[in-house]
Design an enzyme around this catalytic site. Structure first.
Site, PDB file in Angstrom:
ATOM      1  N   GLY A   1       0.815  -1.200   0.000  1.00  0.00           N
ATOM      2  CA  GLY A   1       0.000   0.000   0.000  1.00  0.00           C
ATOM      3  C   GLY A   1       0.854   1.256   0.000  1.00  0.00           C
ATOM      4  CB  SER A   2       0.063   4.667   1.112  1.00  0.00           C
ATOM      5  OG  SER A   2      -1.064   4.814   0.273  1.00  0.00           O
ATOM      6  CB  THR A   3       4.246   1.549   3.671  1.00  0.00           C
ATOM      7  OG1 THR A   3       4.069   0.288   3.007  1.00  0.00           O
ATOM      8  CG2 THR A   3       3.278   1.653   4.833  1.00  0.00           C
TER       9      THR A   3
END
Length: 485
Positions: A216-218
């Site tokens: 995801g956005s990590t």
């Protein structure tokens, strides 16, 4: 001697020669192999005739040995807080073998390793009972407890590193299991083993090392690093060329952002603060698939990591333009282990240097003499010190006034990145909640953490990296910082 008798004599001579040859072959050529075969019960009886060496955390053993009843195997393994430490130690069972440190370091723990030859020889003269050596780990007991208790009944994992050395400080996975329940070879051990194998929640799966998730956005931290390293952008506060809406390449669909957030032409700092899909999807597309692969590889993607326990390879794939854009925001075929994402945070915190992760600090002989000491090793440099410091500033903004405020620690500088990764066909499953972070003190950055919560009791709308994963990361970081005071 007539001809028939001569033939019989020659035949008998050949048989005697073959018997002698076979006997000598077994005694001198195959002796070691036969002696060490698992099927040789005498070998197994000798293996469990003495106490096994221990795995050490913070100077104390988290393992032990106890005498068995009604068995010719005298000792079996036991664990202290088994479910908490199982993702680190693995198991050692009389009936079902061993895994992880219990397997990899078996020679030291049993006392059979060649490094302990002198100790074994000496015990023959002194008459002392054979003993196993000890394995001293890098683990921080307080950090491991914070990780394990933070996850609680949730399904997920935590990995924490010392960015300065690569030492693994915590490695938690839930749900977990107690290796003591099947360490013997009784009927009850077999029942416990079979019950674990049938458990749909897979408690024996080490999610910190062996499960790969969409990050995801990590992963936008890696995409930002790629943008800086390739000169696509140099000033983290300048506007990017990121229109809104932004259409995915070779597609009729727009890439959406979560919520009403200011992403049009947002700077890298603000794009990370607000987690703008459009900005980072376009960066990935502007750089192209190969440059994104190259940067991901520098962080450790696309290869197995050995700690010495093996961690599955995280994957940044070769893919077409639309999928590469999605991979740049941590979706599509992008997959990562929690250890891998802790390595990403660690490299940023350590001014661009990524150290080889490890969890064995020392091996000790039964008399406590040190026979091995780990020396830290640089694995790669994914980004320059200048660019790493820019990314640090961006990640600090996320925690100070972005989506990661739940990770704040009073008096400590914390940088982080939240992530809520889509899960299942058409995103029908509960999302994965991610958080990666690091903490800085006067002594540099003593800890970097990655947390993933695979599912929880929270409703779908309440699942977020900042809400579920960040508080766990905060507790782990605080435990490490407090232990260094």
């Amino acid at each position: 001697m007539n001809k028939p008798l001569r033939r019989i004599a020659i035949f008998c001579g050949v048989l005697i020669f073959a018997l002698l040859a076979r006997t000598n072959y077994l005694q001198y050529v195959k002796a070691d192999a036969l002696t060490t075969r698992d099927e040789n019960r005498r070998v197994r009886i000798e293996r469990y005739a003495h106490e096994r060496g221990n795995i050490i955390v913070d100077g104390k053993a988290v393992t032990g040995s106890t005498e068995t009843k009604d068995s010719d195997f005298k000792y079996k393994r036991v664990w202290k807080d088994g479910p908490m430490w199982a993702p680190v130690t693995g198991y050692s069972s009389q009936a079902f073998g061993a895994t992880q440190l219990e397997s990899i370091e078996d020679g030291i723990l049993t006392g059979n390793d060649d490094q302990l030859f002198f100790n074994r020889t000496l015990s023959m003269f002194t008459g002392e009972e054979k003993q196993g050596g000890n394995i001293v780990t890098t683990l921080n007991g307080a950090a491991q407890k914070a990780a394990f208790e933070g996850l609680g009944k949730k399904k997920g994992a935590v990995a924490a590193l010392d960015p300065r050395t690569g030492a693994i400080l915590a490695l938690a996975s839930t749900p977990s299991y107690d290796p003591s329940t099947f360490a013997g070879n009784s009927d009850s051990d077999t029942k416990a083993w079979q019950s674990l194998l049938k458990d749909k929640d897979k408690p024996m799966l080490n999610r910190a090392l062996r499960e790969t998730y969409p990050p995801g956005s990590t992963f936008k931290v890696v995409t930002a690093a790629a943008a800086l390293e390739n000169g696509l952008y140099t000033d983290i506060d300048e506007d990017t060329e990121s229109p809104l809406p932004w259409r995915l390449p070779q597609s009729t669909d727009n890439l959406d952002n979560e919520g009403n957030i200011p992403c049009e032409n947002a700077s890298l700092r603000d794009a990370l603060r607000y987690s703008c899909n459009t900005v980072f999807g376009k960066i990935s597309d502007d750089l192209g698939n190969q440059k994104m692969i190259d940067e991901a590889n520098k962080f450790g993607f696309n290869k197995e990591i050995f700690t010495p326990v093996r961690s599955n390879a995280s994957v940044y794939p070769e893919d077409n333009r639309p999928q590469n854009a999605m991979a740049g925001i941590g979706q599509a075929s992008n997959r990562a282990t929690p250890l891998q994402m802790a390595m990403v945070a660690s490299a940023v915190a350590n001014d661009g240097k990524l150290m080889q992760p490890y969890m064995v600090a020392e091996r000790k002989a039964p008399n406590l003499d040190v026979i091995y000491t780990h020396e830290k090793e640089e694995l790669s440099q994914p980004l320059s010190a200048e660019n790493a410091q820019k990314l640090q500033e961006m990640m600090k903004t996320v925690v100070e006034k972005g989506t990661g405020t739940n990770a704040r620690i009073p008096g400590v500088t914390v940088g982080g990145k939240t992530g809520t990764a889509q899960n299942g066909l058409n995103n029908k499953g509960n999302p994965y909640a991610w958080f990666i972070s690091y903490a800085q003190t006067d002594n540099g950055s003593p800890v970097a953490v990655a947390v993933v919560v695979e599912d929880s009791d929270a409703t779908r709308d309440n699942i977020s990296g900042g809400g579920l994963a960040a508080p766990i990361a905060k507790a782990v970081m605080k435990a490490v910082i407090d232990s260094e005071k």
